[in-house]
Design a protein around this motif. Structure first.
Motif, PDB file in Angstrom:
ATOM      1  N   ILE A  69       0.946  -1.166   0.073  1.00 47.14           N
ATOM      2  CA  ILE A  69      -0.091  -0.055   0.100  1.00 47.14           C
ATOM      3  C   ILE A  69       1.139   1.319  -0.002  1.00 47.14           C
ATOM      4  CG2 ILE A  69      -0.009   0.070   2.575  1.00 47.14           C
ATOM      5  CD1 ILE A  69      -3.125   1.149   2.046  1.00 47.14           C
ATOM      6  N   SER A  70       0.593   2.159  -0.687  1.00 48.26           N
ATOM      7  CA  SER A  70       1.202   3.697  -0.770  1.00 48.26           C
ATOM      8  C   SER A  70       0.123   4.709  -1.124  1.00 48.26           C
ATOM      9  CB  SER A  70       2.287   3.578  -1.738  1.00 48.26           C
ATOM     10  OG  SER A  70       1.840   3.524  -3.038  1.00 48.26           O
ATOM     11  N   ARG A  71       0.774   5.873  -0.849  1.00 48.00           N
ATOM     12  CA  ARG A  71      -0.347   6.707  -1.029  1.00 48.00           C
ATOM     13  C   ARG A  71       0.579   8.011  -1.238  1.00 48.00           C
ATOM     14  NH1 ARG A  71      -2.775   8.301   4.730  1.00 48.00           N
ATOM     15  NH2 ARG A  71      -3.364  10.318   3.885  1.00 48.00           N
ATOM     16  N   ASP A  72      -0.391   9.126  -2.445  1.00 45.67           N
ATOM     17  CA  ASP A  72       0.511  10.129  -2.833  1.00 45.67           C
ATOM     18  C   ASP A  72      -0.238  11.278  -2.505  1.00 45.67           C
ATOM     19  OD1 ASP A  72       0.583  11.537  -6.203  1.00 45.67           O
ATOM     20  OD2 ASP A  72       1.318  12.131  -4.362  1.00 45.67           O
ATOM     21  N   ASN A  73       0.162  12.162  -1.404  1.00 42.61           N
ATOM     22  CA  ASN A  73      -0.702  13.009  -0.733  1.00 42.61           C
ATOM     23  C   ASN A  73      -0.712  14.532  -1.455  1.00 42.61           C
ATOM     24  OD1 ASN A  73      -1.319  11.561   1.610  1.00 42.61           O
ATOM     25  ND2 ASN A  73       0.461  12.279   2.674  1.00 42.61           N
ATOM     26  N   ALA A  74      -1.778  15.060  -1.678  1.00 35.18           N
ATOM     27  CA  ALA A  74      -2.223  16.356  -2.144  1.00 35.18           C
ATOM     28  C   ALA A  74      -2.897  17.139  -1.391  1.00 35.18           C
ATOM     29  CB  ALA A  74      -2.453  16.442  -3.628  1.00 35.18           C
ATOM     30  N   GLU A  75      -3.176  18.364  -1.694  1.00 36.70           N
ATOM     31  CA  GLU A  75      -3.918  19.278  -0.789  1.00 36.70           C
ATOM     32  C   GLU A  75      -5.190  18.794  -0.443  1.00 36.70           C
ATOM     33  OE1 GLU A  75      -3.208  23.474  -1.490  1.00 36.70           O
ATOM     34  OE2 GLU A  75      -4.797  23.955  -0.045  1.00 36.70           O
ATOM     35  N   ASN A  76      -6.035  18.700  -1.569  1.00 35.49           N
ATOM     36  CA  ASN A  76      -7.386  18.477  -1.630  1.00 35.49           C
ATOM     37  C   ASN A  76      -7.901  17.045  -2.054  1.00 35.49           C
ATOM     38  OD1 ASN A  76      -8.476  20.631  -0.433  1.00 35.49           O
ATOM     39  ND2 ASN A  76      -7.913  21.707  -2.391  1.00 35.49           N
ATOM     40  N   THR A  77      -6.989  16.396  -2.641  1.00 37.37           N
ATOM     41  CA  THR A  77      -7.178  15.032  -2.936  1.00 37.37           C
ATOM     42  C   THR A  77      -5.815  14.063  -2.953  1.00 37.37           C
ATOM     43  OG1 THR A  77      -8.676  15.633  -4.625  1.00 37.37           O
ATOM     44  CG2 THR A  77      -7.747  13.515  -5.330  1.00 37.37           C
ATOM     45  N   ILE A  78      -6.138  13.026  -2.424  1.00 35.96           N
ATOM     46  CA  ILE A  78      -4.964  12.110  -2.088  1.00 35.96           C
ATOM     47  C   ILE A  78      -5.295  10.837  -2.820  1.00 35.96           C
ATOM     48  CG2 ILE A  78      -4.214  13.127  -0.003  1.00 35.96           C
ATOM     49  CD1 ILE A  78      -5.263  10.168   1.187  1.00 35.96           C
ATOM     50  N   THR A  79      -4.347  10.073  -3.487  1.00 38.02           N
ATOM     51  CA  THR A  79      -4.359   8.774  -4.042  1.00 38.02           C
ATOM     52  C   THR A  79      -3.775   7.723  -3.436  1.00 38.02           C
ATOM     53  OG1 THR A  79      -4.334   9.933  -6.172  1.00 38.02           O
ATOM     54  CG2 THR A  79      -4.240   7.673  -6.239  1.00 38.02           C
ATOM     55  N   VAL A  80      -4.388   6.559  -3.271  1.00 37.76           N
ATOM     56  CA  VAL A  80      -4.068   5.688  -2.298  1.00 37.76           C
ATOM     57  C   VAL A  80      -3.784   4.395  -3.250  1.00 37.76           C
ATOM     58  CG1 VAL A  80      -4.155   4.124  -0.267  1.00 37.76           C
ATOM     59  CG2 VAL A  80      -5.162   6.582  -0.238  1.00 37.76           C
ATOM     60  N   TYR A  81      -2.867   3.705  -3.326  1.00 40.75           N
ATOM     61  CA  TYR A  81      -2.483   2.607  -4.260  1.00 40.75           C
ATOM     62  C   TYR A  81      -2.448   1.469  -3.488  1.00 40.75           C
ATOM     63  CZ  TYR A  81      -1.228   6.394  -7.231  1.00 40.75           C
ATOM     64  OH  TYR A  81      -1.085   7.568  -7.830  1.00 40.75           O
ATOM     65  N   LEU A  82      -2.634   0.401  -4.210  1.00 47.17           N
ATOM     66  CA  LEU A  82      -2.465  -1.231  -3.735  1.00 47.17           C
ATOM     67  C   LEU A  82      -1.869  -1.990  -4.783  1.00 47.17           C
ATOM     68  CD1 LEU A  82      -2.884  -2.985  -1.039  1.00 47.17           C
ATOM     69  CD2 LEU A  82      -5.045  -3.915  -2.109  1.00 47.17           C
ATOM     70  N   GLN A  83      -0.926  -2.271  -4.606  1.00 42.77           N
ATOM     71  CA  GLN A  83      -0.072  -3.056  -5.566  1.00 42.77           C
ATOM     72  C   GLN A  83      -0.145  -4.455  -4.990  1.00 42.77           C
ATOM     73  OE1 GLN A  83       1.626  -2.522  -8.468  1.00 42.77           O
ATOM     74  NE2 GLN A  83       1.680  -4.498  -8.832  1.00 42.77           N
ATOM     75  N   MET A  84      -0.719  -5.338  -5.908  1.00 45.89           N
ATOM     76  CA  MET A  84      -1.135  -6.682  -5.599  1.00 45.89           C
ATOM     77  C   MET A  84      -0.240  -7.500  -6.429  1.00 45.89           C
ATOM     78  SD  MET A  84      -4.961  -6.572  -4.664  1.00 45.89           S
ATOM     79  CE  MET A  84      -5.575  -6.225  -6.347  1.00 45.89           C
ATOM     80  N   ASN A  85       0.667  -8.232  -5.924  1.00 46.70           N
ATOM     81  CA  ASN A  85       1.510  -9.406  -6.725  1.00 46.70           C
ATOM     82  C   ASN A  85       1.230 -10.796  -6.211  1.00 46.70           C
ATOM     83  OD1 ASN A  85       2.624  -7.151  -8.040  1.00 46.70           O
ATOM     84  ND2 ASN A  85       4.665  -6.990  -6.457  1.00 46.70           N
TER      85      ASN A  85
END
Length: 117
Positions: A69-85
């Motif tokens: 799991i990882s995240r990309d923080n921005a001021e009003n919208t963040i993106t959370v990722y889930l890399q599944m292998n």
């Protein structure tokens, strides 16, 4: 506007990979611990992975070493990722993101992940 939108699911063979994304709109998410949850048919929803706003992560035992799991923080919208292998048929479920602990009003539509054997 507070909204969580998941994407990236699909059909994959066992051993394959997928990367899920969650666009979380709303400044409240920037400091929140975020998580990926999943619900398989006939089973309760379970928390798969979490990430704090500083990037500390935790995983369900059954996905440790396979999911990231990882995240990309921005001021009003963040993106959370889930890399599944190394996906397994038992990973088949609808995957959702939400805050941790979850807030019922934030559930989105989820994204379907199907792993064939």
């Amino acid at each position: 506007q507070i909204e969580l939108v998941e994407s990236g699911g699909g059909l994959v063979q066992a051993g394959g990979s997928l990367r899920l994304s969650c666009a979380a709109s709303g400044s409240i998410f920037s400091l929140a611990t975020m998580g990926w949850y999943r619900q398989a048919p006939g089973k309760q929803r379970e928390l798969v992975a979490t990430t704090t706003n500083s990037g500390r992560t935790k995983y369900l035992d059954s996905v440790k070493g396979r999911f990231t799991i990882s995240r990309d923080n921005a001021e009003n919208t963040i993106t959370v990722y889930l890399q599944m292998n190394s996906l397994k048929p038992e990973d088949t479920a609808i995957y959702y993101c939400n805050v941790v602990p979850m807030f019922a009003n934030y559930w989105g539509q989820g994204t379907q992940v199907t792993v064939s054997s």
